[in-house]
Design a protein around this motif. Structure first.
Motif, PDB file in Angstrom:
ATOM      1  N   TRP A   1     -24.210   1.775  38.046  1.00 16.60           N
ATOM      2  CA  TRP A   1     -25.602   1.526  37.665  1.00 16.60           C
ATOM      3  C   TRP A   1     -26.533   2.207  38.662  1.00 16.60           C
ATOM      4  CZ3 TRP A   1     -28.823  -3.238  39.024  1.00 16.60           C
ATOM      5  CH2 TRP A   1     -30.017  -3.256  38.306  1.00 16.60           C
ATOM      6  N   THR A   2     -26.179   2.137  39.949  1.00 18.00           N
ATOM      7  CA  THR A   2     -26.972   2.810  40.977  1.00 18.00           C
ATOM      8  C   THR A   2     -26.992   4.313  40.735  1.00 18.00           C
ATOM      9  OG1 THR A   2     -26.365   1.063  42.527  1.00 18.00           O
ATOM     10  CG2 THR A   2     -27.279   3.067  43.470  1.00 18.00           C
ATOM     11  N   LEU A   3     -25.865   4.874  40.339  1.00 16.49           N
ATOM     12  CA  LEU A   3     -25.815   6.292  39.991  1.00 16.49           C
ATOM     13  C   LEU A   3     -26.708   6.573  38.790  1.00 16.49           C
ATOM     14  CD1 LEU A   3     -24.582   9.138  40.316  1.00 16.49           C
ATOM     15  CD2 LEU A   3     -22.701   8.368  38.844  1.00 16.49           C
ATOM     16  N   GLN A   4     -26.646   5.719  37.800  1.00 22.33           N
ATOM     17  CA  GLN A   4     -27.434   5.902  36.584  1.00 22.33           C
ATOM     18  C   GLN A   4     -28.928   5.960  36.878  1.00 22.33           C
ATOM     19  OE1 GLN A   4     -26.940   2.760  33.701  1.00 22.33           O
ATOM     20  NE2 GLN A   4     -28.834   3.285  32.689  1.00 22.33           N
ATOM     21  N   ILE A   5     -29.411   5.078  37.736  1.00 22.56           N
ATOM     22  CA  ILE A   5     -30.847   5.031  38.026  1.00 22.56           C
ATOM     23  C   ILE A   5     -31.225   5.930  39.203  1.00 22.56           C
ATOM     24  CG2 ILE A   5     -31.140   2.742  37.005  1.00 22.56           C
ATOM     25  CD1 ILE A   5     -31.186   1.584  39.867  1.00 22.56           C
ATOM     26  N   ASP A   6     -30.284   6.778  39.611  1.00 21.80           N
ATOM     27  CA  ASP A   6     -30.504   7.753  40.683  1.00 21.80           C
ATOM     28  C   ASP A   6     -30.861   7.067  41.998  1.00 21.80           C
ATOM     29  OD1 ASP A   6     -30.298  10.413  41.414  1.00 21.80           O
ATOM     30  OD2 ASP A   6     -32.411  10.857  41.035  1.00 21.80           O
ATOM     31  N   GLY A   7     -30.176   5.970  42.277  1.00 15.31           N
ATOM     32  CA  GLY A   7     -30.444   5.194  43.475  1.00 15.31           C
ATOM     33  C   GLY A   7     -29.618   5.587  44.679  1.00 15.31           C
ATOM     34  N   HIS A   8     -28.652   6.472  44.509  1.00 16.25           N
ATOM     35  CA  HIS A   8     -27.843   6.915  45.640  1.00 16.25           C
ATOM     36  C   HIS A   8     -28.640   7.909  46.480  1.00 16.25           C
ATOM     37  CE1 HIS A   8     -24.043   5.065  44.505  1.00 16.25           C
ATOM     38  NE2 HIS A   8     -24.311   5.397  43.262  1.00 16.25           N
ATOM     39  N   VAL A   9     -28.332   7.960  47.744  1.00 11.02           N
ATOM     40  CA  VAL A   9     -28.970   8.926  48.632  1.00 11.02           C
ATOM     41  C   VAL A   9     -28.508  10.314  48.233  1.00 11.02           C
ATOM     42  CG1 VAL A   9     -29.169   9.706  51.024  1.00 11.02           C
ATOM     43  CG2 VAL A   9     -29.092   7.262  50.514  1.00 11.02           C
ATOM     44  N   ARG A  10     -29.465  11.200  48.085  1.00 12.47           N
ATOM     45  CA  ARG A  10     -29.156  12.553  47.647  1.00 12.47           C
ATOM     46  C   ARG A  10     -29.631  13.521  48.734  1.00 12.47           C
ATOM     47  NH1 ARG A  10     -28.312  14.888  42.436  1.00 12.47           N
ATOM     48  NH2 ARG A  10     -28.787  12.987  41.329  1.00 12.47           N
TER      49      ARG A  10
ATOM     50  N   GLY B   1     -16.545   6.715  36.519  1.00 11.60           N
ATOM     51  CA  GLY B   1     -16.125   7.826  35.669  1.00 11.60           C
ATOM     52  C   GLY B   1     -16.914   7.872  34.374  1.00 11.60           C
ATOM     53  N   LEU B   2     -17.102   6.726  33.740  1.00  6.65           N
ATOM     54  CA  LEU B   2     -17.913   6.680  32.514  1.00  6.65           C
ATOM     55  C   LEU B   2     -19.346   7.126  32.783  1.00  6.65           C
ATOM     56  CD1 LEU B   2     -16.828   3.389  30.724  1.00  6.65           C
ATOM     57  CD2 LEU B   2     -16.661   5.724  29.829  1.00  6.65           C
ATOM     58  N   GLN B   3     -19.916   6.681  33.876  1.00  9.13           N
ATOM     59  CA  GLN B   3     -21.280   7.091  34.182  1.00  9.13           C
ATOM     60  C   GLN B   3     -21.333   8.580  34.491  1.00  9.13           C
ATOM     61  OE1 GLN B   3     -23.869   5.054  33.596  1.00  9.13           O
ATOM     62  NE2 GLN B   3     -25.039   6.925  33.832  1.00  9.13           N
ATOM     63  N   GLY B   4     -20.274   9.111  35.077  1.00  9.36           N
ATOM     64  CA  GLY B   4     -20.191  10.553  35.291  1.00  9.36           C
ATOM     65  C   GLY B   4     -20.164  11.319  33.978  1.00  9.36           C
ATOM     66  N   VAL B   5     -19.468  10.773  32.982  1.00 11.39           N
ATOM     67  CA  VAL B   5     -19.460  11.385  31.651  1.00 11.39           C
ATOM     68  C   VAL B   5     -20.871  11.383  31.067  1.00 11.39           C
ATOM     69  CG1 VAL B   5     -18.649  11.085  29.268  1.00 11.39           C
ATOM     70  CG2 VAL B   5     -17.035  10.911  31.167  1.00 11.39           C
ATOM     71  N   ALA B   6     -21.563  10.253  31.172  1.00 13.48           N
ATOM     72  CA  ALA B   6     -22.939  10.178  30.659  1.00 13.48           C
ATOM     73  C   ALA B   6     -23.845  11.166  31.378  1.00 13.48           C
ATOM     74  CB  ALA B   6     -23.485   8.757  30.801  1.00 13.48           C
ATOM     75  N   GLN B   7     -23.683  11.275  32.673  1.00  5.84           N
ATOM     76  CA  GLN B   7     -24.483  12.208  33.464  1.00  5.84           C
ATOM     77  C   GLN B   7     -24.188  13.646  33.036  1.00  5.84           C
ATOM     78  OE1 GLN B   7     -24.322  11.304  37.638  1.00  5.84           O
ATOM     79  NE2 GLN B   7     -25.055  13.320  38.233  1.00  5.84           N
ATOM     80  N   ALA B   8     -22.921  13.954  32.841  1.00  7.43           N
ATOM     81  CA  ALA B   8     -22.541  15.308  32.413  1.00  7.43           C
ATOM     82  C   ALA B   8     -23.078  15.618  31.015  1.00  7.43           C
ATOM     83  CB  ALA B   8     -21.018  15.459  32.451  1.00  7.43           C
ATOM     84  N   ILE B   9     -23.013  14.640  30.115  1.00 10.88           N
ATOM     85  CA  ILE B   9     -23.538  14.841  28.760  1.00 10.88           C
ATOM     86  C   ILE B   9     -25.029  15.147  28.821  1.00 10.88           C
ATOM     87  CG2 ILE B   9     -24.144  13.638  26.605  1.00 10.88           C
ATOM     88  CD1 ILE B   9     -21.418  12.179  26.824  1.00 10.88           C
ATOM     89  N   ARG B  10     -25.767  14.357  29.555  1.00 11.35           N
ATOM     90  CA  ARG B  10     -27.224  14.566  29.636  1.00 11.35           C
ATOM     91  C   ARG B  10     -27.553  15.926  30.249  1.00 11.35           C
ATOM     92  NH1 ARG B  10     -29.214  10.196  27.725  1.00 11.35           N
ATOM     93  NH2 ARG B  10     -28.455   8.141  28.237  1.00 11.35           N
ATOM     94  N   ALA B  11     -26.821  16.289  31.281  1.00  4.81           N
ATOM     95  CA  ALA B  11     -27.062  17.587  31.913  1.00  4.81           C
ATOM     96  C   ALA B  11     -26.726  18.729  30.956  1.00  4.81           C
ATOM     97  CB  ALA B  11     -26.243  17.700  33.201  1.00  4.81           C
ATOM     98  N   ALA B  12     -25.609  18.612  30.249  1.00  2.90           N
ATOM     99  CA  ALA B  12     -25.220  19.656  29.295  1.00  2.90           C
ATOM    100  C   ALA B  12     -26.236  19.770  28.164  1.00  2.90           C
ATOM    101  CB  ALA B  12     -23.828  19.366  28.738  1.00  2.90           C
ATOM    102  N   LEU B  13     -26.772  18.657  27.708  1.00  6.82           N
ATOM    103  CA  LEU B  13     -27.794  18.696  26.662  1.00  6.82           C
ATOM    104  C   LEU B  13     -29.049  19.422  27.148  1.00  6.82           C
ATOM    105  CD1 LEU B  13     -27.464  15.128  25.096  1.00  6.82           C
ATOM    106  CD2 LEU B  13     -26.831  17.322  24.043  1.00  6.82           C
ATOM    107  N   ILE B  14     -29.441  19.188  28.364  1.00  2.00           N
ATOM    108  CA  ILE B  14     -30.607  19.880  28.924  1.00  2.00           C
ATOM    109  C   ILE B  14     -30.326  21.376  29.031  1.00  2.00           C
ATOM    110  CG2 ILE B  14     -31.977  20.199  31.032  1.00  2.00           C
ATOM    111  CD1 ILE B  14     -31.763  17.117  31.397  1.00  2.00           C
ATOM    112  N   LEU B  15     -29.149  21.716  29.528  1.00  2.00           N
ATOM    113  CA  LEU B  15     -28.816  23.138  29.711  1.00  2.00           C
ATOM    114  C   LEU B  15     -28.635  23.870  28.389  1.00  2.00           C
ATOM    115  CD1 LEU B  15     -26.384  22.842  32.742  1.00  2.00           C
ATOM    116  CD2 LEU B  15     -28.718  23.772  32.743  1.00  2.00           C
ATOM    117  N   SER B  16     -28.214  23.173  27.352  1.00  2.00           N
ATOM    118  CA  SER B  16     -27.993  23.824  26.067  1.00  2.00           C
ATOM    119  C   SER B  16     -29.230  23.843  25.176  1.00  2.00           C
ATOM    120  CB  SER B  16     -26.843  23.141  25.329  1.00  2.00           C
ATOM    121  OG  SER B  16     -27.215  21.824  24.960  1.00  2.00           O
TER     122      SER B  16
END
Length: 175
Positions: A69-78, A152-167
């Motif tokens: 959830w923290t990954l989803q809301i971009d709460g991790h330190v980047r 892993g599931l959240q990584g899939v969601a993140q990858a899907i969203r990124a791929a949609l933006i790039l495509s």
């Protein structure tokens, strides 16, 4: 196809958020139980191994169940010089690369390495090494698998969203 993959990412986000919000309640328990441990020990002169271990369990559950959830809301330190200065497509490229090259392999390896450990723990119904401790170590250890699956599931969601933006064509990216 875009709508289907976006719906999959949305569903993963809903699951992750629901689990994360539920796990967040563990923080209240950790504070209250740790306060009770201190009061019991120093004001009343007795301690409870079970209560102390329950704080450990709740703390582990909080972090392992809320990490996705923290990954989803971009709460991790980047710490990423490309991400901070990049536009939407550059950030999507960094997210896609990070998810595919780092996050998803990490989640898969963690799951694969933890599975035999979790199976052994369940086989013997592993409990606390303390005689008066909690008999649920096998449940605590199972959270490692749940963490790997959720991240892993959240990584899939993140990858899907990124791929949609790039495509997407450039004109659709301003939304």
């Amino acid at each position: 196809m875009r709508n289907t993959t976006a719906r999959i990412a949305d569903q993963i986000d809903r699951i992750t958020a629901a689990i994360g919000r539920s796990a967040a309640w563990c923080s209240l328990y950790v504070v209250a139980a740790e306060f009770a441990v201190v009061v019991f020990r120093y004001a009343l002169g007795f301690g409870s191994i079970r209560l102390q271990e329950s704080v450990l369990y709740a703390h582990a559950a909080l972090f392992l169940l809320a990490a996705a959830w923290t990954l989803q809301i971009d709460g991790h330190v980047r710490v990423d010089i490309f991400y901070a200065r990049g536009g939407q497509r550059a950030r999507a490229a960094v997210d896609l690369f990070g998810a595919v090259v780092f996050l998803l392999p990490f989640a898969a390896v963690l799951f694969a390495l933890a599975l035999p450990y979790v199976e052994r723990s369940w086989h013997i119904f592993e409990g606390s090494p303390q005689p008066s401790g909690l008999p649920f170590v096998y449940l605590l250890i199972t959270l490692i698998l749940v963490f790997a699956a959720l991240i892993g599931l959240q990584g899939v969601a993140q990858a899907i969203r990124a791929a949609l933006i790039l495509s997407a064509p450039a004109r659709q990216q301003s939304h």
